[in-house]
Design a protein around this motif. Structure first.
Motif, PDB file in Angstrom:
ATOM      1  N   PRO A   1      14.154 -22.825 -32.284  1.00  9.27           N
ATOM      2  CA  PRO A   1      12.764 -22.349 -32.280  1.00  9.27           C
ATOM      3  C   PRO A   1      12.316 -21.785 -33.623  1.00  9.27           C
ATOM      4  N   GLU A   2      13.287 -21.378 -34.449  1.00 12.67           N
ATOM      5  CA  GLU A   2      12.939 -20.812 -35.752  1.00 12.67           C
ATOM      6  C   GLU A   2      12.759 -21.885 -36.831  1.00 12.67           C
ATOM      7  N   GLU A   3      13.596 -22.915 -36.775  1.00 13.72           N
ATOM      8  CA  GLU A   3      13.589 -23.908 -37.859  1.00 13.72           C
ATOM      9  C   GLU A   3      14.061 -25.270 -37.367  1.00 13.72           C
ATOM     10  N   VAL A   4      13.404 -26.306 -37.863  1.00 11.67           N
ATOM     11  CA  VAL A   4      13.801 -27.689 -37.603  1.00 11.67           C
ATOM     12  C   VAL A   4      13.969 -28.371 -38.960  1.00 11.67           C
ATOM     13  N   ILE A   5      15.115 -29.021 -39.158  1.00  7.34           N
ATOM     14  CA  ILE A   5      15.385 -29.700 -40.428  1.00  7.34           C
ATOM     15  C   ILE A   5      15.670 -31.169 -40.146  1.00  7.34           C
ATOM     16  N   LEU A   6      14.883 -32.039 -40.781  1.00  8.99           N
ATOM     17  CA  LEU A   6      15.062 -33.487 -40.676  1.00  8.99           C
ATOM     18  C   LEU A   6      15.516 -34.009 -42.034  1.00  8.99           C
TER      19      LEU A   6
ATOM     20  N   GLU B   1      11.988 -35.808 -28.395  1.00 13.93           N
ATOM     21  CA  GLU B   1      10.654 -36.292 -28.735  1.00 13.93           C
ATOM     22  C   GLU B   1      10.449 -36.365 -30.239  1.00 13.93           C
ATOM     23  N   VAL B   2      10.960 -35.376 -30.948  1.00 10.46           N
ATOM     24  CA  VAL B   2      10.866 -35.402 -32.415  1.00 10.46           C
ATOM     25  C   VAL B   2      11.696 -36.546 -32.978  1.00 10.46           C
ATOM     26  N   GLY B   3      12.881 -36.757 -32.401  1.00  6.51           N
ATOM     27  CA  GLY B   3      13.730 -37.857 -32.854  1.00  6.51           C
ATOM     28  C   GLY B   3      13.067 -39.209 -32.659  1.00  6.51           C
ATOM     29  N   ALA B   4      12.296 -39.351 -31.586  1.00  5.22           N
ATOM     30  CA  ALA B   4      11.580 -40.610 -31.340  1.00  5.22           C
ATOM     31  C   ALA B   4      10.438 -40.801 -32.322  1.00  5.22           C
ATOM     32  N   LEU B   5       9.817 -39.701 -32.744  1.00  3.61           N
ATOM     33  CA  LEU B   5       8.708 -39.795 -33.711  1.00  3.61           C
ATOM     34  C   LEU B   5       9.216 -40.087 -35.122  1.00  3.61           C
ATOM     35  N   PHE B   6      10.387 -39.571 -35.452  1.00  4.00           N
ATOM     36  CA  PHE B   6      10.948 -39.732 -36.801  1.00  4.00           C
ATOM     37  C   PHE B   6      12.275 -40.479 -36.686  1.00  4.00           C
ATOM     38  N   GLU B   7      12.184 -41.753 -36.352  1.00  2.00           N
ATOM     39  CA  GLU B   7      13.386 -42.557 -36.116  1.00  2.00           C
ATOM     40  C   GLU B   7      14.222 -42.752 -37.375  1.00  2.00           C
ATOM     41  N   ASP B   8      13.596 -42.698 -38.543  1.00  2.00           N
ATOM     42  CA  ASP B   8      14.324 -42.906 -39.796  1.00  2.00           C
ATOM     43  C   ASP B   8      15.031 -41.641 -40.263  1.00  2.00           C
TER      44      ASP B   8
END
Length: 202
Positions: A115-120, A100-107
């Motif tokens: 659960p502790e950290e997400v890095i884009l 779902e996050v990948g779909a929101l931030f396609e670029d």
């Protein structure tokens, strides 16, 4: 004139000699074929480097964004240097999965999803203009001011509340220029800033 018997004898000898000669030539050709290199030694052989293995995303099974998850977005230049980074509002992404996050931030590319950290991360081509780096303050945060064609601010996780009034005034009054090497050290250890500030006095 040859008699019939002489003619048959001569024909037999001729056939025998022919077989021996033919067999000898075939054997020599076969041996030469075994010893000769398969590839022409003068031929140019093109080699291709294999692609680097694709780095796997650090992810935990069935991970979802929690209220305590830190969600960080980074923009990198073509050489992998950070030109901008910021923390996103976790509540707006609450309970979302990696898909779902990948779909929101396609670029963006997801480098880490736990659960502790997400890095884009997102990579952008930046014109080859040598950027300038200096220490500065933005919204109560001490970080690195990037000058040039695309000015930006790199957060170091340092708050002005953690430093003396003199340090805050110094950083607010004048830019403290730093080198690329100092920038890299700061990105690894934010408190390296104390060593840089030792060169300045009241």
């Amino acid at each position: 004139m040859f008699t019939k018997k002489q003619f048959l004898t001569l024909l037999t000898v001729a056939v025998f000699v022919f077989i021996i000669v033919t067999s000898g030539c075939y054997w020599l050709a076969y041996q030469k074929g075994l010893s000769a290199p398969i590839v022409n030694p003068d031929a140019v052989i093109e080699t291709f480097e294999t692609e680097e293995p694709i780095s796997e995303v650090e992810v935990k099974d069935n991970s979802r964004i929690l209220p305590t998850t830190k969600v960080q977005a980074k923009i990198l230049d073509q050489e992998g240097y950070i030109i901008e980074e910021k923390y996103l509002d976790t509540l707006s992404l609450l309970s979302k999965t990696m898909e779902e996050v990948g779909a929101l931030f396609e670029d963006y590319k997801i480098e880490k999803f736990t659960p502790e950290e997400v890095i884009l991360t997102r990579q952008m081509y930046i014109a080859k203009e040598a950027p300038s780096f200096s220490l500065g303050i933005e919204k109560g945060e001490i970080g690195i001011l990037v000058g040039g064609s695309t000015p930006s601010f790199i957060q170091l996780g340092l708050s002005t509340r953690d430093f003396s009034a003199w340090t805050v005034e110094l950083l607010s009054r004048e830019p403290i220029h730093i080198t690329v090497e100092q920038k890299r050290k700061l990105e690894k250890d934010a408190y390296y800033i104390e060593e840089i500030l030792q060169n300045y006095s009241e």
